[in-house]
Design an enzyme around this catalytic site. Structure first.
Site, PDB file in Angstrom:
ATOM      1  N   SER A 279       0.960  -1.206   0.078  1.00  0.00           N
ATOM      2  CA  SER A 279       0.066  -0.086   0.148  1.00  0.00           C
ATOM      3  C   SER A 279       0.850   1.494   0.015  1.00  0.00           C
ATOM      4  O   SER A 279       2.021   1.032   0.266  1.00  0.00           O
ATOM      5  CB  SER A 279      -0.891  -0.134   1.276  1.00  0.00           C
ATOM      6  OG  SER A 279      -0.018   0.423   2.318  1.00  0.00           O
ATOM      7  N   ASP A 280       0.340   2.135  -0.143  1.00  0.00           N
ATOM      8  CA  ASP A 280       1.045   3.594  -0.172  1.00  0.00           C
ATOM      9  C   ASP A 280       1.038   3.935   1.497  1.00  0.00           C
ATOM     10  O   ASP A 280       0.213   3.203   2.215  1.00  0.00           O
ATOM     11  CB  ASP A 280       0.753   4.797  -0.792  1.00  0.00           C
ATOM     12  CG  ASP A 280       1.815   6.060  -0.939  1.00  0.00           C
ATOM     13  OD1 ASP A 280       2.842   5.872  -0.100  1.00  0.00           O
ATOM     14  OD2 ASP A 280       1.723   6.697  -1.876  1.00  0.00           O
ATOM     15  N   TRP A 281       1.806   4.738   1.945  1.00  0.00           N
ATOM     16  CA  TRP A 281       1.760   5.215   3.328  1.00  0.00           C
ATOM     17  C   TRP A 281       0.327   5.488   3.993  1.00  0.00           C
ATOM     18  O   TRP A 281      -0.297   6.475   3.666  1.00  0.00           O
ATOM     19  CB  TRP A 281       2.718   6.451   3.419  1.00  0.00           C
ATOM     20  CG  TRP A 281       2.970   6.816   4.758  1.00  0.00           C
ATOM     21  CD1 TRP A 281       2.143   7.681   5.663  1.00  0.00           C
ATOM     22  CD2 TRP A 281       4.333   7.072   5.552  1.00  0.00           C
ATOM     23  NE1 TRP A 281       2.553   7.782   6.936  1.00  0.00           N
ATOM     24  CE2 TRP A 281       4.077   7.440   6.966  1.00  0.00           C
ATOM     25  CE3 TRP A 281       5.424   6.357   5.114  1.00  0.00           C
ATOM     26  CZ2 TRP A 281       5.060   7.508   7.653  1.00  0.00           C
ATOM     27  CZ3 TRP A 281       6.545   6.804   5.945  1.00  0.00           C
ATOM     28  CH2 TRP A 281       6.337   7.101   7.285  1.00  0.00           C
ATOM     29  N   ASN A 282      -0.036   4.298   4.859  1.00  0.00           N
ATOM     30  CA  ASN A 282      -1.327   4.370   5.464  1.00  0.00           C
ATOM     31  C   ASN A 282      -2.531   4.456   4.325  1.00  0.00           C
ATOM     32  O   ASN A 282      -3.647   4.703   4.917  1.00  0.00           O
ATOM     33  CB  ASN A 282      -1.498   5.694   6.436  1.00  0.00           C
ATOM     34  CG  ASN A 282      -2.873   5.309   7.240  1.00  0.00           C
ATOM     35  OD1 ASN A 282      -3.180   4.285   7.605  1.00  0.00           O
ATOM     36  ND2 ASN A 282      -3.480   6.613   7.818  1.00  0.00           N
TER      37      ASN A 282
END
Ligand code: BGC
Length: 733
Positions: A279-282
């Protein structure tokens, strides 16, 4: 405590020699067998742990690593530090599964190359592969296994700060660059001590954020998605990219990180991608902020459904996934598949056999001479000579005094550009140093900043004007700061920030000829400069060797050959602006009721594909191998290019097509080929391109790829606006 752990380990050795911590999965057999073996011994919590990634190392994290609750860390760098952290996983966790260390190695690790938008302007995939190989060598030696690059989002909007990280506006050039970067990072074997895993990001359509505002939503037709935004991903996947990152944005109402259409159907289904997705950051947690998931539990379920294998900094999988499996909401088989993909990446890197970095290699390769030389070469090959009236450049021998002006003339930090990994200002050659070095004893160089990049203060103008008045030529280095580009750095205005244009106006008013050197991570709208300043060099954020590279180009030690990978607008009001636009029913004419602005032409200030040289090239002899072809046939298109000037130079020859009438209206032009030729004065070369179903097709109304009969126009030229023109017919069935 230590002793007890050692004793426990010894007993494990006696009972199950193959599970000796530190040698997990290190037995013979295929990688799949070794993964099966590991999986069969992992608890559910250990499986979930492989899917969890955090940023940085802390003592809290040490405990989690020991317990097998972390599979990957980002931002852990330096061979010795990385080894210390790795040792916890390998020697102190029950199964000894090594950690995967990731980092944003976007345009170099310590040796910093120009920003990706710049190196895309080289139109030189081999160059791009070679610099990513250097980035990989330095990064791997420093303990990094995995880069969150290349960013291959097509971007048609220079307001969007992240345009700096990609290859610009075109899917064809973007695809070539994506594949070239993947090859550079990964090579043929990522287990080699100088290779790292690549990560295609941000899947998908992040570059189409509405109004150029970062993290904003995206609404796109499936056709635009498939024809414009997906081709670089397909090329990256075909080039063997090991991993992929899901994006922050919504796509047609569904977050990219939970988008089963783009991920399950297209990426995994149609393309057969079986690498792992982070995933991207969060961005899993942000499914809640989007209003797509009610809570973390639902966010985890939705992300798992979309086969997002690793949760970056979200804490969502860590907190939810095991419970979801126990509650039979997420099948354990789905978790197993994700773990399998992550373990396969670790095996492919050879981490089970060689988990540690070698500090002596790190010392030997960081900033190695050939790396630094490559940074200089890449920087000069990335620069685009936008304008050169009266042959002001290269600087003539008669130039005896130079006024070097502008806030970026003696700057170090900003030349590095955004996301410069471990790049350091102290490594940077400023333009002042580069120009002074090249000027030698015979030409005097005076310097005055004149202004800052962002402030409105004009106090320094007087000094800048004074030195310009006494010089044969004024070189003014302006642009934007590195942190004004990249993530969370969108702009509503594309004017040069602060009073930089006014500074150039004041210097220009002295009558001394002006060379403007632009350092930026995006195109700026510079109509005043284009009209008044005789020479403009787009140098981008050029990296650690920027100053030397600028000097190489100013003096003609290197003949510029870069071509724009993105259109330069006249004004922010034209944005989004791109060459491959659709045809309107009312193309602009002098008539009122046509598609145009009241106050500006539709055309860009500098088009996609534009870039000048110190020599001239003449194009001729456009030859097509036939007048007609079958829909499944191919046609070759050739032309000759002659260097008609006095110096050697390189030209990027570009091939564009247009399908004149089709069941789905086609763009006015589409890039379908390019090649670089290097020619001595007077030398001529024939270049040849082949067009076939891959280049000539379109997604029809049924969303199937088809070559439709009819007339195709073809151009071989030196920009998206100029070239030789021919046509041919694709026969009907
Ligand atoms: C960015 C990614 C990057 C990640 C890790 C995110 O904010 O969007 O491109 O890889 O941070 O640094």
């Amino acid at each position: 405590m230590r002793l007890r752990r050692a004793a426990r380990r010894f007993m494990t050795v006696l009972s199950l020699s193959w599970s000796l911590p530190g040698t997990a999965g290190a037995q013979g057999g295929t990688i799949d067998q070794r993964i099966d073996d590991l999986l069969s011994r992992m608890t559910l919590d250990e499986k979930v742990g492989q899917l969890v990634q955090y940023s940085g190392f802390t003592e809290d994290r040490a405990a989690a690593i020991r317990e097998g609750r972390i599979g990957s860390l980002l931002n852990v760098v330096g061979a010795e530090h990385a080894n210390r952290v790795q040792r916890i996983a390998v020697e102190e966790s029950r199964l000894g599964i090594p950690l995967l260390f990731g980092l944003d190695v976007i345009h170099g690790y310590r040796t910093i190359f120009p920003i990706p938008l710049a190196t895309a302007s080289s139109w030189d995939p081999a160059l791009v592969t070679s610099i990513e190989a250097i980035a990989a060598r330095e990064a791997r030696a420093s303990g990094v296994h995995w880069t969150f690059a290349p960013m291959i989002d097509v971007a048609r909007d220079p307001r969007w700060g992240r345009i700096t990280e990609g290859a610009g506006e075109d899917p064809y050039l973007g695809a070539a660059m994506a594949a070239a970067r993947v090859r550079g990072f990964q090579g043929d074997n990522v287990a080699a001590p100088d290779r790292i895993l690549a990560c295609l990001k941000h899947y998908v359509a992040y570059g189409a954020a509405v109004a150029g505002r970062d993290y904003n939503s995206v609404d796109l037709s499936e056709r635009a998605l498939r024809e414009i935004y997906l081709p670089p991903y397909k090329a990256g996947v075909d080039a063997g990219a090991a991993t992929l990152m899901s994006a922050f944005n919504l796509l047609n109402g569904v977050p990219a990180t939970a988008n089963t259409f783009t991920i399950n159907r297209i990426l995994r289904g149609e393309w057969g991608f079986d690498g792992f997705i982070v995933s991207d950051w969060n961005s899993i947690g942000e499914l809640i902020s989007h209003g797509y998931a009610a809570d973390a539990r639902e966010a985890a379920r939705l992300a798992m459904e979309a086969t997002i294998d690793m949760d970056m900094m979200g804490d969502v999988y860590a907190g939810q996934l095991a419970d979801l499996v126990r509650a039979n909401v997420v099948p354990e088989a789905a978790v197993d598949s994700s773990v399998r993909r992550v373990l396969r990446a670790k095996f492919s890197l050879g981490l089970f056999d060689n988990p540690y970095a070698d500090p002596s290699t790190e010392t030997a390769v960081i900033l190695r001479d050939d790396h630094v030389a490559a940074a200089r070469d890449a920087a000069r090959k990335s620069m685009v000579l936008l304008k050169n009236e009266g042959g002001l450049l290269p600087l003539s021998r008669a130039v005896r005094s130079i006024a070097l002006i502008g806030p970026l003339a003696n700057d170090r930090d900003d030349l590095l550009g955004s996301w410069h990994a471990m790049g350091r200002a102290e490594d940077v050659v400023t333009v002042l140093a580069g120009v002074r070095g090249r000027a030698g004893g015979t030409t005097t160089v005076t310097h005055a900043p004149g202004a800052t990049v962002t402030e409105m203060e004009r106090e320094g103008f007087a000094q800048a004007v004074a030195i310009a008045r006494n010089a044969d030529v004024a070189i003014v280095v302006v642009g934007e700061r590195e942190f004004e580009t990249g993530e969370a750095a969108s702009r509503a205005s594309l004017d040069l920030p602060g009073v930089q244009q006014q500074l150039i106006e004041a210097v220009h008013a002295t009558g001394t000829p002006v060379v403007a050197v632009l350092m930026s991570g995006r195109p700026f709208a510079i109509p005043w400069l284009a009209e008044h300043v005789p020479a403009i060099l787009q140098a981008w954020h050029p990296g650690s060797q920027g100053g030397n590279a600028v000097a190489d180009v100013l003096w003609g030690d290197f003949n510029p050959s870069g071509k724009l990978a993105v259109s330069f607008p006249r004004s922010v009001g034209q944005v989004p602006i791109y060459y491959n636009r659709d045809v309107t029913g009312r193309p602009p004419t002098a008539e009122k009721f046509t598609s145009k602005y009241l106050d500006l032409p539709n055309t860009p200030l500098f088009p996609f594909g534009h870039g000048l040289s110190y020599t001239t090239f003449e194009y001729g002899d456009l030859v097509l191998s036939g007048d007609t072809i079958a829909a499944d046939g191919t046609i070759s298109v050739s032309a000759t290019v002659t260097n008609t000037g006095d110096v050697a130079g390189a030209e990027v020859v570009q091939l564009y097509i247009r399908d004149l009438v089709a069941s789905v209206v086609r763009p006015v032009k589409e890039l379908k080929g390019f090649t670089r030729v290097s020619l001595e004065p007077g030398e001529r070369q024939t270049v040849q391109f082949t067009l076939g179903p891959r280049e000539l097709g379109l997604y029809n109304q049924g969303m199937e790829w088809a070559v439709e009969p009819g007339v195709f126009r073809v151009w071989v030229g030196w920009s998206s606006e100029e070239g030789l023109e021919g046509s041919f017919i694709v026969r009907g069935p």
